[in-house]
Scaffold this motif. Sequence first.
Motif, PDB file in Angstrom:
ATOM      1  N   TYR A 251      35.915   4.091  -3.642  1.00 67.31           N
ATOM      2  CA  TYR A 251      35.284   5.394  -3.484  1.00 67.31           C
ATOM      3  C   TYR A 251      35.474   6.222  -4.745  1.00 67.31           C
ATOM      4  CZ  TYR A 251      40.058   7.074  -2.596  1.00 67.31           C
ATOM      5  OH  TYR A 251      41.396   7.367  -2.710  1.00 67.31           O
ATOM      6  N   CYS A 252      34.818   7.368  -4.764  1.00 68.59           N
ATOM      7  CA  CYS A 252      34.967   8.338  -5.841  1.00 68.59           C
ATOM      8  C   CYS A 252      35.852   9.458  -5.304  1.00 68.59           C
ATOM      9  CB  CYS A 252      33.596   8.875  -6.260  1.00 68.59           C
ATOM     10  SG  CYS A 252      33.652  10.346  -7.295  1.00 68.59           S
ATOM     11  N   VAL A 253      36.978   9.689  -5.958  1.00 65.42           N
ATOM     12  CA  VAL A 253      37.960  10.642  -5.420  1.00 65.42           C
ATOM     13  C   VAL A 253      37.390  12.048  -5.207  1.00 65.42           C
ATOM     14  CG1 VAL A 253      40.166  11.792  -5.885  1.00 65.42           C
ATOM     15  CG2 VAL A 253      39.925   9.320  -6.272  1.00 65.42           C
ATOM     16  N   PRO A 254      36.709  12.647  -6.227  1.00 64.13           N
ATOM     17  CA  PRO A 254      36.206  14.009  -5.997  1.00 64.13           C
ATOM     18  C   PRO A 254      35.166  14.084  -4.885  1.00 64.13           C
ATOM     19  CG  PRO A 254      36.152  13.459  -8.334  1.00 64.13           C
ATOM     20  CD  PRO A 254      36.441  12.190  -7.594  1.00 64.13           C
ATOM     21  N   HIS A 255      34.472  12.997  -4.598  1.00 59.98           N
ATOM     22  CA  HIS A 255      33.362  13.052  -3.640  1.00 59.98           C
ATOM     23  C   HIS A 255      33.587  12.165  -2.422  1.00 59.98           C
ATOM     24  CE1 HIS A 255      31.276  14.043  -7.609  1.00 59.98           C
ATOM     25  NE2 HIS A 255      31.348  15.171  -6.922  1.00 59.98           N
ATOM     26  N   GLU A 256      34.834  11.885  -2.142  1.00 59.36           N
ATOM     27  CA  GLU A 256      35.106  11.034  -0.971  1.00 59.36           C
ATOM     28  C   GLU A 256      34.610  11.707   0.309  1.00 59.36           C
ATOM     29  OE1 GLU A 256      39.212  10.295  -0.134  1.00 59.36           O
ATOM     30  OE2 GLU A 256      38.759   8.688   1.292  1.00 59.36           O
TER      31      GLU A 256
ATOM     32  N   ASN B 227      31.159  11.078   1.216  1.00 61.91           N
ATOM     33  CA  ASN B 227      30.879   9.658   1.468  1.00 61.91           C
ATOM     34  C   ASN B 227      30.352   8.933   0.234  1.00 61.91           C
ATOM     35  OD1 ASN B 227      31.586   9.288   4.285  1.00 61.91           O
ATOM     36  ND2 ASN B 227      29.926  10.743   4.685  1.00 61.91           N
ATOM     37  N   MET B 228      30.856   9.309  -0.937  1.00 60.19           N
ATOM     38  CA  MET B 228      30.553   8.527  -2.134  1.00 60.19           C
ATOM     39  C   MET B 228      31.484   7.317  -2.126  1.00 60.19           C
ATOM     40  SD  MET B 228      30.147   9.694  -6.101  1.00 60.19           S
ATOM     41  CE  MET B 228      29.793   8.469  -7.375  1.00 60.19           C
ATOM     42  N   LYS B 229      30.989   6.276  -1.422  1.00 60.85           N
ATOM     43  CA  LYS B 229      31.805   5.086  -1.184  1.00 60.85           C
ATOM     44  C   LYS B 229      30.962   3.836  -1.410  1.00 60.85           C
ATOM     45  CE  LYS B 229      33.089   6.299   3.082  1.00 60.85           C
ATOM     46  NZ  LYS B 229      33.918   6.310   4.328  1.00 60.85           N
TER      47      LYS B 229
ATOM     48  N   GLY C  36      28.054  15.356 -11.551  1.00 61.95           N
ATOM     49  CA  GLY C  36      29.372  15.828 -11.964  1.00 61.95           C
ATOM     50  C   GLY C  36      30.329  14.701 -12.312  1.00 61.95           C
ATOM     51  N   ARG C  37      31.588  14.959 -12.069  1.00 62.88           N
ATOM     52  CA  ARG C  37      32.622  14.004 -12.474  1.00 62.88           C
ATOM     53  C   ARG C  37      32.868  12.979 -11.380  1.00 62.88           C
ATOM     54  NH1 ARG C  37      37.721  16.415 -14.638  1.00 62.88           N
ATOM     55  NH2 ARG C  37      38.073  16.941 -12.447  1.00 62.88           N
ATOM     56  N   HIS C  38      32.875  11.715 -11.763  1.00 67.89           N
ATOM     57  CA  HIS C  38      33.107  10.635 -10.806  1.00 67.89           C
ATOM     58  C   HIS C  38      34.211   9.709 -11.306  1.00 67.89           C
ATOM     59  CE1 HIS C  38      29.254  11.674  -8.930  1.00 67.89           C
ATOM     60  NE2 HIS C  38      28.638  11.478 -10.079  1.00 67.89           N
ATOM     61  N   ASN C  39      34.762   8.979 -10.379  1.00 67.39           N
ATOM     62  CA  ASN C  39      35.594   7.827 -10.753  1.00 67.39           C
ATOM     63  C   ASN C  39      35.430   6.735  -9.701  1.00 67.39           C
ATOM     64  OD1 ASN C  39      37.086   8.893  -8.656  1.00 67.39           O
ATOM     65  ND2 ASN C  39      39.007   9.078  -9.795  1.00 67.39           N
TER      66      ASN C  39
HETATM   67 CU   LIG Z   1      31.705  11.140  -7.469  1.00 63.03          CU
END
Ligand SMILES: [Cu+2]
Length: 225
Positions: free
Chosen positions: A143-148, A151-153, A105-108
């Motif tokens: 980190y990735c805001v949508p998946h914080e 633990n997308m860090k 999906g969408r990441h940043n």
């Molecule tokens: Cu993400």
Amino acid sequence: MNRREFVRTAGGVAGASAAASATGAAVAQEAEGGDGGSSGGPPDYGDWLSSVSNFDGETVDATGQDSATVEVGTQANGGAFGFGPPAIHVDNGATVQFEWTGEGGRHNVVSDGDGPLDSGDAVETTGVEYEHTFEEDGIYPYYCVPHESLNMKGAIVVGTDYATAGGGSGGEGGGVETLDPEEAGVPIQPHWVGIGAGLAMVVSTIFTFYLLKYGESANTKGGNN
Ligand SMILES: [Cu+2]
């Protein structure tokens, strides 16, 4: 006995071969000047990466490179919700390129706290969508805001404040070289000194053997005449 003492000792043993001694001395000097490595211990991420599923405690050593790549959307944390590698060490002045995998999906990419990383709004894309050139030594958690919450860090270590992993599991992902000319040079050169000294010992042993053998037979001949 440290390496330098070994080189000296080896040089002494190999005294018969002047060439080998000279080589040993030159290499020993080079090894002395070659210690330009990192000063501190291993990086401490606190608990930033402790719940990141693809972080195994290893920081990938990408020092000695102008740029390094971190995947955004690596399989981790129960889906394509990881950074790959989650921890990487680069030189000050190196550019880290964040390459979206197109999965998860969408990441940043956003710094934790007031760090410099900010790729903007989360996007679903492929390829290098964002990059940053680091100008200051330190540890940069992000980190990735949508998946914080999943633990997308990740974290990036910059500069010589911390020790590089060294050795480590090279070749993961294929994009990371671990050869630092300065650091790699030191262990390799004493290796060659060892081989050179061994060779010199063999040569001088053979030389001594023939000296004794022919010296003795010459004496014997002399005695008979
Ligand atoms: Cu993400």
